[in-house]
Design an enzyme around this catalytic site. Structure first.
Site, PDB file in Angstrom:
ATOM      1  N   GLU A 138      53.821 -32.100  -7.311  1.00 16.08           N
ATOM      2  CA  GLU A 138      53.471 -31.066  -8.275  1.00 16.08           C
ATOM      3  C   GLU A 138      53.837 -29.671  -7.776  1.00 16.08           C
ATOM      4  OE1 GLU A 138      49.456 -33.299  -9.963  1.00 16.08           O
ATOM      5  OE2 GLU A 138      49.294 -31.886  -8.307  1.00 16.08           O
ATOM      6  N   ASP A 147      41.697 -36.489 -10.588  1.00 18.91           N
ATOM      7  CA  ASP A 147      42.518 -35.291 -10.711  1.00 18.91           C
ATOM      8  C   ASP A 147      43.952 -35.564 -11.137  1.00 18.91           C
ATOM      9  OD1 ASP A 147      43.403 -36.473  -8.457  1.00 18.91           O
ATOM     10  OD2 ASP A 147      43.226 -34.717  -7.171  1.00 18.91           O
TER      11      ASP A 147
END
Lengths: 357, 357
Positions: free
Chosen positions: A66, A237
């Site tokens: 990410e 998450d």
């Protein structure tokens, strides 16, 4: 290298792992967490100044990589972070990260920092900061479900910010609990290893769930949890990775960092997009209520947001002004005439020729 | 630092500016450009294997900071790059950049590289590679409009890949042309400074426009350009920044890297979104025609795409296997037990205590 000095590159400060560890040893972990939480609080209180977007995520079978950018108009930051649950089997970290703070006016990087350890610290500082607004008054007992890489940081942040005195550990892998116990036993906390999640949460005012499996798990069921506690759910998450029973989420008051991202990644991915949640910066700024009564189940569905990383980079950058623990990277080309980038090649070739002769 | 070795961090290879310059001096700039163009060609030919998205752009009054990620499923890469036209007034680069290549399976970074110089090289290699498919047969004369930081790299790439022998320079700032002339005069090219864009393009087979102003400029008007040339337009690369007369774009055959990004950033932002363009990877793969006749105006509306940076990082990583020009960064925490990240702090504190005693 000789040519490095000759070319007068504008070096970029670099905070490596050992630099950060040395900085932590100088400052003290709990002081560091207190200072970091203050920076996060400051930035949450000026939430509207930040450019915000859900992170960029590149998913593969094994995990996710990410990029998490944000900017307040003066500084730009981003974090590179991976999440690979099976990495531990190879002796690698599930999560590694590094980040960059940059100057918006010139676009030049100001700092490159390791963020594997720093992410654990900022996650813990955020959890404890949020709990100051949501946990029952005079909370003293913390249950830690999931005793992996984040767990000790969580315990110390809750000690430093909320005055937690007792920590009850549970992990399906007992060796993880033992590791956590050994790390915490001389830190001024009463630490205990429990045989089940149920046992761990008995008497706890705050329950942190922080487990690593990339699946829809149910670490806490609806029946297990009393109506008076604060749940700090930070392990759910990414899409397909949740920790809480859906009924718990329906029963409690749910608080999030940045709603558009948490809808994708958080435990609330189990709920309708119209379900009511409160962004925590609104509570911290006094725009929305946090905990109002003792008989209230509060849930922080934490996924980690770019603004927290921005705060963390800002914090270490300020600490570094007084610290020898850093090095400089020859990252930016700096020709005397900015348009003469090509001229650097000629200089380098001359240098090499001189070195060869 | 001592603690660095003690903690056995898995160091990440770093290619700084001086490392890259030394690598270039070893390999030779034209050989480097040839090799890099081959890597870009290979990656363009397997276009569908890449995750593609328009870059993430954070705009401010002074410029833009961008993140350009991509992945082929084995490796992930991203580039951090800024564009700040007024930076030169402060003695800074308009464009600086650095990039990271990572392993998708573990999420771990494999390389951190400067990309200010490398971006100039990859842009030039891409321009010349594209021109191999679009420029008139036996092109020998290149006009370079805009003689800033990219210009010499462009000239040498067209020499190396297409056998250009003559370069005609024009810039509204004559000192930029003189700088470019001085850098190119001993590189085996016939170089000439012209007094106007019109003069520069007379007799040219290929016209490169590479100007820096962040505005809708018209470097080339419709009347100026013959129906037999190839235009390599690489300076129009963000919203509100274009170089070509709209009528030129309507008259010529337009080729782009990745259409969704070029619609936002390229010269074709002046056209309807339905206007016909060809992605250049289709030409390189033989799926679409490039230049088919002598009487054809071809235009490459180049903005720079993440796959080219991926190729460049892959190329330098392979070159670095044989090269001493690199250093290692202590970027990744590596505790013996991956779950015991916190244990690193204890080790560091012990180290500091030892050092203090």
């Amino acid at each position: 290298m000789n040519s490095c000095n000759k070319l007068k590159s504008p070096n970029v400060p670099f905070l490596g792992v050992s630099h950060l560890l040395d900085l932590l040893a100088d400052v003290g972990v709990e002081n560091f967490l207190l200072g970091l939480a203050e920076y996060i609080q400051q930035d949450f209180m000026r939430w509207d100044e930040f450019d915000k977007s859900p992170r960029y995520a590149s998913h593969s079978e094994e995990g996710v990589i990410e990029l998490m950018p944000t900017s307040d108009g003066n500084n730009f930051s981003f974090k590179y972070v991976n999440g690979h649950p099976k990495n531990t089997l190879k002796g690698l970290q599930t999560v590694t990260a590094f980040g960059v703070l940059a100057d918006v006016d010139s676009g030049y990087p100001l700092l490159i920092s390791e963020m594997t350890v720093l992410t654990a610290l900022r996650t813990a500082a955020t959890s404890a900061l949020v709990a100051k607004y949501l946990a029952p008054a005079n909370s003293s007992v913390l249950a830690l479900i999931g005793n992996g890489a984040q767990s000790e940081f969580q315990a110390l942040a809750f000690k430093a910010l909320l005055g937690i005195t007792q920590v009850k550990l549970f992990d399906i892998d007992r060796s993880a609990s033992i590791k956590c116990y050994e790390n915490l036993k001389d830190k001024g906390l009463d630490v205990e290893i429990c045989l089940s999640a149920q046992e761990a949460i008995e008497g706890a005012h705050i329950i942190t769930t922080c487990t690593a499996d990339k699946c829809n798990a149910t670490i806490l069921t609806d029946e297990m949890v009393a109506n008076t506690v604060h749940i700090n759910a930070i392990g759910g998450d990414c899409p397909g990775k949740t920790e809480l029973d859906k009924n718990l989420l329906l029963r409690g008051d749910v608080f999030v960092e940045y709603e558009p991202q948490t809808r994708i990644e958080g435990d609330i991915q189990q709920l309708d997009a119209s379900s009511f949640v409160t962004e925590i910066h609104r509570v911290i700024s006094g725009l929305a209520p946090g905990r109002t009564v003792a008989q209230q189940l509060t849930i922080f569905d934490g996924v980690g947001f770019a603004v927290e990383d921005f705060s963390a980079l800002r914090f270490v950058r300020d600490l570094m002004q007084q610290s020898p623990h850093q090095q400089k990277l020859d990252l930016l080309a700096n020709p005397k005439d900015p348009r003469n980038l090509f001229g650097l090649l000629a200089n380098s070739q001359k240098t090499s020729l001189r070195q060869a002769s």
